[in-house]
Each structure stands twice: as structure tokens, then as C-alpha cells.
Design a protein around this motif. Structure first.
Motif, mmCIF file in Angstrom:
data_model
loop_
_atom_site.group_PDB
_atom_site.id
_atom_site.type_symbol
_atom_site.label_atom_id
_atom_site.label_comp_id
_atom_site.label_asym_id
_atom_site.label_seq_id
_atom_site.Cartn_x
_atom_site.Cartn_y
_atom_site.Cartn_z
ATOM 1 N N ILE A 22 -0.890 13.432 46.945
ATOM 2 C CA ILE A 22 -0.480 12.508 48.005
ATOM 3 C C ILE A 22 -0.419 11.081 47.467
ATOM 4 C CG2 ILE A 22 -1.171 11.455 50.199
ATOM 5 C CD1 ILE A 22 -2.288 14.166 51.028
ATOM 6 N N GLY A 23 -1.424 10.691 46.688
ATOM 7 C CA GLY A 23 -1.470 9.331 46.165
ATOM 8 C C GLY A 23 -0.406 9.033 45.133
ATOM 9 N N LEU A 24 -0.128 9.987 44.258
ATOM 10 C CA LEU A 24 0.825 9.735 43.181
ATOM 11 C C LEU A 24 2.277 9.856 43.620
ATOM 12 C CD1 LEU A 24 -0.795 11.516 40.103
ATOM 13 C CD2 LEU A 24 -0.620 9.072 40.535
ATOM 14 N N ILE A 25 2.600 10.939 44.312
ATOM 15 C CA ILE A 25 4.012 11.176 44.615
ATOM 16 C C ILE A 25 4.301 11.346 46.103
ATOM 17 C CG2 ILE A 25 4.511 12.146 42.355
ATOM 18 C CD1 ILE A 25 4.307 14.927 43.533
ATOM 19 N N GLY A 26 3.272 11.204 46.940
ATOM 20 C CA GLY A 26 3.492 11.295 48.379
ATOM 21 C C GLY A 26 3.789 12.700 48.874
ATOM 22 N N PHE A 27 3.325 13.719 48.153
ATOM 23 C CA PHE A 27 3.593 15.108 48.524
ATOM 24 C C PHE A 27 2.333 15.735 49.100
ATOM 25 C CE2 PHE A 27 3.905 19.678 47.325
ATOM 26 C CZ PHE A 27 4.960 19.993 48.156
ATOM 27 N N ASN A 28 2.388 16.134 50.371
ATOM 28 C CA ASN A 28 1.257 16.752 51.053
ATOM 29 C C ASN A 28 1.468 18.264 51.075
ATOM 30 O OD1 ASN A 28 -0.732 17.612 52.824
ATOM 31 N ND2 ASN A 28 -0.588 15.763 54.070
ATOM 32 N N VAL A 29 0.727 18.966 50.225
ATOM 33 C CA VAL A 29 0.886 20.412 50.072
ATOM 34 C C VAL A 29 0.513 21.152 51.351
ATOM 35 C CG1 VAL A 29 0.123 22.424 48.758
ATOM 36 C CG2 VAL A 29 0.396 20.239 47.610
ATOM 37 N N VAL A 30 -0.577 20.755 51.984
ATOM 38 C CA VAL A 30 -1.048 21.455 53.184
ATOM 39 C C VAL A 30 -0.022 21.348 54.302
ATOM 40 C CG1 VAL A 30 -2.873 21.533 54.934
ATOM 41 C CG2 VAL A 30 -3.460 21.129 52.553
ATOM 42 N N GLU A 31 0.499 20.161 54.524
ATOM 43 C CA GLU A 31 1.505 20.005 55.575
ATOM 44 C C GLU A 31 2.818 20.685 55.197
ATOM 45 O OE1 GLU A 31 1.927 15.973 56.801
ATOM 46 O OE2 GLU A 31 -0.206 15.778 57.258
ATOM 47 N N TYR A 32 3.133 20.758 53.923
ATOM 48 C CA TYR A 32 4.348 21.451 53.484
ATOM 49 C C TYR A 32 4.248 22.957 53.786
ATOM 50 C CZ TYR A 32 7.969 23.253 50.376
ATOM 51 O OH TYR A 32 9.057 23.908 49.867
ATOM 52 N N VAL A 33 3.061 23.524 53.557
ATOM 53 C CA VAL A 33 2.875 24.966 53.756
ATOM 54 C C VAL A 33 2.633 25.315 55.216
ATOM 55 C CG1 VAL A 33 1.382 26.922 53.182
ATOM 56 C CG2 VAL A 33 2.025 25.297 51.413
#
Length: 73
Positions: A22-33
């Protein structure tokens, strides 16, 4: 207890990697899944990560050689 300790530590490490993404690239794995933060699946995962971090607080009393500083008290 050893299995619970390892499970909590593993979940805590995965939660740290999640926050790193989340901090580095703004990608939230939990919300994506699992969907938006308002959905129950996402909230349950965040609760499990939080409880794992609380469980691992007990490791602050351990010394580098193993054991506990509080054993002799």
C-alpha cells in the motif's frame, strides 16, 4: 501454543507486506481480493491481522538468546 505463535507471526508478516505494498505502490491486496472495506470479508481479515499483532506483543519480553527477561522476577 507454538502453532498459534507461528500462525500469529506469519499473519503479522503478511500484514506487514500488505502495508508495504500500500505504501510503495498504492495496491491493497485485501480489497482487491475481497472487495471494498465495508464488506465483512475485508473487515474480518483486518481484525485477524490486528489480533495477531496484539498476540505478538508478548515477544517484547524475550531476550536475544531466547527465554524471557521476566523469568527471574
Amino acid at each position: 501454543m507454538k502453532i498459534l505463535d507461528r500462525a500469529a507471526l506469519t499473519i503479522l508478516i503478511l500484514g506487514g507486506i500488505h502495508l508495504l505494498l500500500i505504501g510503495l505502490i498504492g495496491f491493497n491486496v485485501v480489497e482487491y481480493v475481497l472487495g471494498s472495506p465495508e464488506e465483512w470479508g475485508t473487515r474480518i481479515i483486518y481484525i485477524i491481522i490486528g489480533l495477531s499483532s496484539l498476540w505478538c506483543f508478548k515477544y517484547f519480553s524475550f531476550t536475544p538468546r531466547g527465554g524471557s527477561r521476566l523469568k527471574d522476577r
